[in-house]
Design a protein around this motif. Structure first.
Motif, PDB file in Angstrom:
ATOM      1  N   CYS A 144      34.390  32.317  53.613  1.00  0.00           N
ATOM      2  CA  CYS A 144      33.309  31.536  53.009  1.00  0.00           C
ATOM      3  C   CYS A 144      33.074  30.271  53.835  1.00  0.00           C
ATOM      4  O   CYS A 144      34.012  29.504  54.062  1.00  0.00           O
ATOM      5  N   ILE A 145      31.860  30.063  54.260  1.00  0.00           N
ATOM      6  CA  ILE A 145      31.479  28.897  55.058  1.00  0.00           C
ATOM      7  C   ILE A 145      30.610  27.983  54.214  1.00  0.00           C
ATOM      8  O   ILE A 145      29.635  28.426  53.607  1.00  0.00           O
ATOM      9  N   TRP A 146      30.982  26.700  54.185  1.00  0.00           N
ATOM     10  CA  TRP A 146      30.208  25.703  53.430  1.00  0.00           C
ATOM     11  C   TRP A 146      29.477  24.796  54.411  1.00  0.00           C
ATOM     12  O   TRP A 146      30.085  24.253  55.330  1.00  0.00           O
ATOM     13  N   ALA A 147      28.169  24.619  54.193  1.00  0.00           N
ATOM     14  CA  ALA A 147      27.385  23.705  55.022  1.00  0.00           C
ATOM     15  C   ALA A 147      26.441  22.912  54.128  1.00  0.00           C
ATOM     16  O   ALA A 147      26.068  23.370  53.042  1.00  0.00           O
ATOM     17  N   GLU A 148      26.091  21.730  54.581  1.00  0.00           N
ATOM     18  CA  GLU A 148      25.200  20.866  53.812  1.00  0.00           C
ATOM     19  C   GLU A 148      23.969  20.551  54.646  1.00  0.00           C
ATOM     20  O   GLU A 148      24.079  19.990  55.745  1.00  0.00           O
ATOM     21  N   ALA A 149      22.812  20.920  54.156  1.00  0.00           N
ATOM     22  CA  ALA A 149      21.569  20.685  54.890  1.00  0.00           C
ATOM     23  C   ALA A 149      21.228  19.195  54.881  1.00  0.00           C
ATOM     24  O   ALA A 149      21.695  18.434  54.040  1.00  0.00           O
ATOM     25  N   GLY A 150      20.407  18.786  55.848  1.00  0.00           N
ATOM     26  CA  GLY A 150      19.891  17.424  55.856  1.00  0.00           C
ATOM     27  C   GLY A 150      20.850  16.373  56.365  1.00  0.00           C
ATOM     28  O   GLY A 150      20.571  15.173  56.245  1.00  0.00           O
ATOM     29  N   ARG A 151      21.982  16.748  56.938  1.00  0.00           N
ATOM     30  CA  ARG A 151      22.923  15.766  57.468  1.00  0.00           C
ATOM     31  C   ARG A 151      22.520  15.401  58.887  1.00  0.00           C
ATOM     32  O   ARG A 151      22.579  16.225  59.797  1.00  0.00           O
ATOM     33  N   LYS A 152      22.092  14.162  59.074  1.00  0.00           N
ATOM     34  CA  LYS A 152      21.564  13.746  60.372  1.00  0.00           C
ATOM     35  C   LYS A 152      22.626  13.786  61.465  1.00  0.00           C
ATOM     36  O   LYS A 152      22.341  14.093  62.617  1.00  0.00           O
ATOM     37  N   GLU A 153      23.886  13.452  61.082  1.00  0.00           N
ATOM     38  CA  GLU A 153      24.929  13.372  62.100  1.00  0.00           C
ATOM     39  C   GLU A 153      25.402  14.746  62.556  1.00  0.00           C
ATOM     40  O   GLU A 153      25.956  14.891  63.645  1.00  0.00           O
ATOM     41  N   ARG A 154      25.205  15.776  61.711  1.00  0.00           N
ATOM     42  CA  ARG A 154      25.633  17.122  62.080  1.00  0.00           C
ATOM     43  C   ARG A 154      24.618  18.110  61.539  1.00  0.00           C
ATOM     44  O   ARG A 154      24.479  18.274  60.329  1.00  0.00           O
ATOM     45  N   SER A 155      23.930  18.802  62.432  1.00  0.00           N
ATOM     46  CA  SER A 155      22.907  19.749  62.017  1.00  0.00           C
ATOM     47  C   SER A 155      23.547  20.910  61.262  1.00  0.00           C
ATOM     48  O   SER A 155      24.760  21.158  61.349  1.00  0.00           O
ATOM     49  N   LEU A 156      22.705  21.629  60.527  1.00  0.00           N
ATOM     50  CA  LEU A 156      23.185  22.798  59.794  1.00  0.00           C
ATOM     51  C   LEU A 156      23.796  23.811  60.754  1.00  0.00           C
ATOM     52  O   LEU A 156      24.864  24.381  60.485  1.00  0.00           O
ATOM     53  N   ALA A 157      23.126  24.022  61.897  1.00  0.00           N
ATOM     54  CA  ALA A 157      23.643  24.975  62.879  1.00  0.00           C
ATOM     55  C   ALA A 157      25.013  24.557  63.391  1.00  0.00           C
ATOM     56  O   ALA A 157      25.928  25.383  63.522  1.00  0.00           O
ATOM     57  N   ARG A 158      25.181  23.276  63.690  1.00  0.00           N
ATOM     58  CA  ARG A 158      26.473  22.808  64.194  1.00  0.00           C
ATOM     59  C   ARG A 158      27.567  22.985  63.138  1.00  0.00           C
ATOM     60  O   ARG A 158      28.691  23.386  63.446  1.00  0.00           O
ATOM     61  N   GLN A 159      27.247  22.660  61.875  1.00  0.00           N
ATOM     62  CA  GLN A 159      28.232  22.833  60.814  1.00  0.00           C
ATOM     63  C   GLN A 159      28.682  24.288  60.711  1.00  0.00           C
ATOM     64  O   GLN A 159      29.876  24.582  60.546  1.00  0.00           O
ATOM     65  N   ILE A 160      27.718  25.212  60.826  1.00  0.00           N
ATOM     66  CA  ILE A 160      28.051  26.630  60.732  1.00  0.00           C
ATOM     67  C   ILE A 160      28.931  27.059  61.896  1.00  0.00           C
ATOM     68  O   ILE A 160      29.959  27.730  61.715  1.00  0.00           O
ATOM     69  N   VAL A 161      28.546  26.656  63.112  1.00  0.00           N
ATOM     70  CA  VAL A 161      29.316  27.037  64.302  1.00  0.00           C
ATOM     71  C   VAL A 161      30.741  26.510  64.210  1.00  0.00           C
ATOM     72  O   VAL A 161      31.714  27.229  64.467  1.00  0.00           O
ATOM     73  N   GLU A 162      30.888  25.251  63.819  1.00  0.00           N
ATOM     74  CA  GLU A 162      32.222  24.652  63.737  1.00  0.00           C
ATOM     75  C   GLU A 162      33.058  25.305  62.637  1.00  0.00           C
ATOM     76  O   GLU A 162      34.252  25.575  62.834  1.00  0.00           O
TER      77      GLU A 162
END
Length: 441
Positions: free
Chosen positions: A63-81
């Motif tokens: 399960c991967i958790w990501a939060e949209a709208g985060r200026k410091e880390r894009s949604l794509a970056r959160q998913i990749v990490e």
């Protein structure tokens, strides 16, 4: 809401359970691999996503958790990490998914496909801003690719339904569920789980104030734990102050600058008094009661509801009401604080709105006339003395008796379904319903 006080949401959790069961069955396909939960801030979307996360952990589903709208880390970056961390744990070694300095949707898609190679996976995306076109298009580009992979399941949380109409291949694969307030029994369970032994009158007051709005319920529950006694008038004022600060200003209006908050709060209070408003009502109401919001042209009023919706996420068009409205649980809080601080102004507004709807009812016919008459009666219930309200009801029944049979039937049916109107009428409601029943014969 905390996990140990999570209640209700059986319908939503059932959708999730069925999707997770399908996800683990290689013989079945996920026909709608995207579920979207939408609702006002504080309604419980994040809490619901946490429940999905726990179910994934219990079933050993990545399960991967990501939060949209985060200026410091894009949604794509959160998913990749996040996928990198998950995959590294699975293979027992560090894994690099992308050498690109700034991951984009394609690198996120590749990362998710890598995760899906393990057989199944869930992506949770919180805080999607449905009004941010760039964010929506970016999310749409991501979903367009990953919905082709039937071992991936996506759950979104947004303040309102995300407009994916631009890519119908995505929109067709989404199950959208709008979260509403908790019902009365769920509120009682919540209080029980919170370990609060409250007197019946305190429970009644809590429900009356919050109407099952989870964020408001949580704020007052914490205050009661801290010693607040809602049976004392001074503590009631303190409770209303907490709701205004914690829910309205720090929650609903948190996207605004400190300088903007007072003006927007005043306008939303004003617009919470009517149950619905169109552009004509919006313009006349502002010109009469909020001169600082007066616009130079009708076109400017046309864009104002959209501005309010974008900045506060609690104003939207309701097709069934044929008008805009402040969202229910939030509207209740605005009305509470307004009534507490300016009761005479609230009565004046109801009186003005009753006259406005009566005037409009005399100028139209059909469903519009029926709607204006109901709104006239609703506002009259708050500004007329009992004897005057009784007379007004009798005059309305006499007027309805001269309407066409089809119009009478429509009006009667609408009133029967209008619980808010019946609550406003109070002891007059039964007599009015009896009078309406007589019109059917």
């Amino acid at each position: 809401m905390e996990s140990d006080s999570f209640v209700n949401r059986e319908r939503e959790l059932q959708v999730i359970e069925e999707a997770l069961q399908t996800l683990q069955d290689r013989q079945r396909l996920l026909r709608t691999p995207v579920v979207e939960f939408c609702g006002v801030r504080g309604i419980g979307k994040t809490a619901l996503l946490r429940q999905v996360q726990r179910r994934c952990q219990a079933s050993d589903v990545p399960c991967i958790w990501a939060e949209a709208g985060r200026k410091e880390r894009s949604l794509a970056r959160q998913i990749v990490e996040a996928v990198g961390r998950s995959h590294s744990r699975a293979v027992g070694a560090q894994v690099t998914l992308s050498g690109e300095p700034g991951p984009n949707e394609w690198s996120a898609v590749r990362a998710l496909h890598l995760l899906a190679q393990r057989g199944r996976a869930v992506l949770l995306v919180d805080a999607v801003d449905a009004g941010n076109e760039d964010e929506v298009r970016s999310l749409e580009a991501l979903l367009r690719e990953i919905v082709k992979e039937y071992t991936l399941f996506v759950v979104l949380a947004a303040s309102r339904l995300v407009p994916f109409q631009g890519e119908r291949s995505v929109a067709r694969k989404i199950t959208a569920l709008e979260l509403g307030p908790l019902d009365r029994s769920s509120c009682d369970i919540y209080l029980q789980k919170a370990g609060l032994a409250l007197a019946p009158e305190v429970r009644e007051l809590l429900y009356s104030w919050t109407q099952g709005y989870p964020l408001a319920l949580e704020v007052l529950t914490q205050a009661i734990r801290g010693g607040l006694n809602l049976l004392r008038p001074a503590d009631q004022l303190q409770g209303l102050h907490l709701l205004r600060e914690r829910v309205i200003r720090q929650g609903i209006l948190r996207q605004l600058s400190p300088e903007e908050v007072p003006a927007y709060e005043e306008l939303l209070r004003l617009l919470s008094v009517p149950r619905r408003f169109n552009l004509l009502l919006l313009q006349e109401l502002i010109e009469q009661f909020a001169p600082q919001w007066v616009r130079e042209s009708l076109l400017a009023y046309f864009f104002l509801p959209r501005e309010l919706g974008a900045k506060t996420e609690v104003v939207r068009w309701h097709l069934d009401r044929a008008g805009y409205a402040v969202e229910g649980p939030v509207r209740r809080l605005f009305l509470l604080t307004f009534q507490s601080e300016q009761p005479e102004q609230v009565v004046a507004l109801h009186r003005w709105l009753a006259a406005f709807n009566q005037r409009l009812a005399s100028q139209v016919s059909g469903s519009d006339r029926s709607r204006y008459l109901r709104e006239w009666l609703y506002h009259s219930a708050f500004c007329l003395e009992p004897a005057a309200l009784t007379q007004g009801i009798q005059e309305l029944l006499a007027l309805l008796s001269m309407e066409a049979a089809e119009a009478r039937v429509q009006f009667v049916e609408e009133v029967r379904q209008d619980q808010e109107l019946q609550e406003a009428l109070g002891e007059h409601a039964q007599g009015f319903l009896t009078g309406l029943q007589a019109l059917e014969h």
